[in-house]
Design a protein around this motif. Structure first.
Motif, PDB file in Angstrom:
ATOM      1  N   ILE A  76       0.283  -2.067  -6.643  1.00 23.29           N
ATOM      2  CA  ILE A  76       0.452  -2.194  -8.089  1.00 23.29           C
ATOM      3  C   ILE A  76       1.744  -2.962  -8.347  1.00 23.29           C
ATOM      4  N   GLY A  77       1.610  -4.158  -8.864  1.00 21.92           N
ATOM      5  CA  GLY A  77       2.774  -4.988  -9.116  1.00 21.92           C
ATOM      6  C   GLY A  77       3.341  -5.651  -7.879  1.00 21.92           C
ATOM      7  N   GLY A  78       2.622  -5.651  -6.796  1.00 23.54           N
ATOM      8  CA  GLY A  78       3.124  -6.249  -5.568  1.00 23.54           C
ATOM      9  C   GLY A  78       2.014  -6.445  -4.558  1.00 23.54           C
TER      10      GLY A  78
ATOM     11  N   THR B 148       2.431  11.556  -1.305  1.00 21.15           N
ATOM     12  CA  THR B 148       3.396  12.137  -0.375  1.00 21.15           C
ATOM     13  C   THR B 148       4.529  11.135  -0.245  1.00 21.15           C
ATOM     14  N   GLY B 149       5.594  11.365  -1.022  1.00 20.18           N
ATOM     15  CA  GLY B 149       6.599  10.321  -1.128  1.00 20.18           C
ATOM     16  C   GLY B 149       5.953   9.124  -1.805  1.00 20.18           C
ATOM     17  N   GLY B 150       6.054   7.979  -1.202  1.00 15.85           N
ATOM     18  CA  GLY B 150       5.393   6.809  -1.754  1.00 15.85           C
ATOM     19  C   GLY B 150       4.000   6.588  -1.211  1.00 15.85           C
TER      20      GLY B 150
ATOM     21  N   GLU C  68       2.624   3.650  -3.579  1.00 18.27           N
ATOM     22  CA  GLU C  68       3.046   3.463  -4.965  1.00 18.27           C
ATOM     23  C   GLU C  68       4.303   4.301  -5.171  1.00 18.27           C
ATOM     24  N   TYR C  69       5.375   3.664  -5.575  1.00 18.22           N
ATOM     25  CA  TYR C  69       6.684   4.324  -5.629  1.00 18.22           C
ATOM     26  C   TYR C  69       7.176   4.587  -7.052  1.00 18.22           C
ATOM     27  N   LYS C  70       6.409   4.223  -8.066  1.00 15.45           N
ATOM     28  CA  LYS C  70       6.866   4.392  -9.445  1.00 15.45           C
ATOM     29  C   LYS C  70       6.013   5.376 -10.234  1.00 15.45           C
TER      30      LYS C  70
END
Length: 342
Positions: free
Chosen positions: A132-134, A8-10, A170-172
């Motif tokens: 993930i990555g952060g 839901t969005g990020g 998760e935004y990517k």
């Protein structure tokens, strides 16, 4: 195992269930997606036994309380959570049993004091501790970069390298990672020295999340968001269209009152012909003298159609059963080219 991931969005939420017993848990649900969770649980034929928030969210509104009430399922959080509505509080090492599934809580403060990760079989739900990555940020209320360093390097990263990582954000578009991949490629985890890690976290200079104070207020106290108040008011209030009201102006509408609830300056700058003015802040105090007949039909209007919805709902609760709200408000009225009276 039943496993569904919601984006839901990020925000990332997870429905995890036991195939044998059909019992399930829902992890980090977001308020706007309640119907999606309930629909998929019904589709999968599982019963949600626990609703879990991995921490007090600052960037979105948790659905934990609403879903807990709707499902008669306890809302589970860490023991140090400030939320008074948490029904079950876990300590470090406590375990939830859901059919044949076992979820172990790891207290991982740093992003927030009440952050926890949930370890289950081949995976870990890391909340905002490890992304993930952060990693989660540490500059929000109860954040602590020293605590996050310990949570990561002394707990989470000691899980087997093949452990799947499912974060709360998760935004990517990535669905998951692994502990090994994060240790190898996550730039924040390359700062293995405590002092270097803390210095990095203190210099991130990130923008504050949208709705920060409102999200913290609702998630920490169990209060309602403005969107919830508006949705609840709209659910019990009829509306009148702009065209319908325009047609009724000047006709045989002696039993209909147009009530403009904006402030005086806005009202005097332009209003619907024949509208009466009563600011929203004075509505409850003056309604009895302004409207002695509770059977009158009242059409409330404001600038954007939101405050008028709340006002119409209030009038209905006060006994004015014919109160309705103008759909769209004065901004839409002007954009449609309907006449104004000064």
């Amino acid at each position: 195992m039943v496993f569904e991931q919601f984006a839901t969005g990020g925000c990332q939420s997870y429905l995890v269930g036991c195939e044998t017993s059909r019992a399930a848990v829902l992890i980090d649900p977001e308020l706007s997606a309640i119907d999606r969770y309930l629909g998929l649980a019904a589709q999968q034929g599982v019963q949600i036994r626990y609703v879990i928030d991995t921490h007090t969210h600052a960037d979105h509104f948790s659905a934990g309380r609403e879903l807990g009430k709707a499902l008669s399922a306890p809302l589970v959080m860490h023991r140090s959570s400030p939320a008074p509505h948490a029904d079950m509080r876990l300590d470090d090492g406590d375990m939830l049993i859901v059919g044949q599934l076992r979820l172990k809580a790891l207290h991982t403060p740093g992003h927030t004091q009440d952050s926890m990760c949930l370890v289950m079989e081949d995976r870990v739900f890391t909340g905002d501790t490890l992304l993930i990555g952060g990693t989660g940020r540490t500059d929000l209320p109860t954040g602590d970069p020293h605590a996050l360093y310990e949570s990561l390097f002394d707990k989470v990263l000691k899980l087997p390298p093949q452990t799947l990582v499912y974060p709360a954000h998760e935004y990517k578009g990535r669905s998951h990672s692994t502990i090994g991949a994060e240790m190898a490629d996550n730039p924040r985890l390359q700062k293995t020295d405590r002092a270097a890690f803390v210095e990095m976290m203190q210099q991130l200079n990130l923008a504050a999340p949208t709705h920060l104070t409102e999200a913290l207020r609702t998630n920490m106290t169990g209060g309602k968001s403005v969107a919830q108040l508006l949705a609840e008011a709209a659910a019990k209030t009829p509306f009148m269209s702009l065209a319908e009201l325009n047609e009724r102006i000047g006709g045989n509408s002696r039993d209909m009152v147009i009530l403009d609830i904006r402030e005086r300056e806005a009202f005097e700058a332009g209003h619907i012909a024949g509208a009466r003015h009563l600011p929203r802040g004075q509505l409850e105090l003056r309604v009895n003298t302004e409207f002695p007949d509770p059977t009158v039909r009242i059409v409330t209007c404001c600038e954007l159609g939101k405050i008028s919805t709340l006002a119409a709902a209030t009038l209905r609760e006060l006994g004015f059963r014919r109160a309705v709200a103008l759909d769209g408000g004065m901004q839409s009225w002007r954009e449609a080219g309907y006449p104004l009276e000064m």
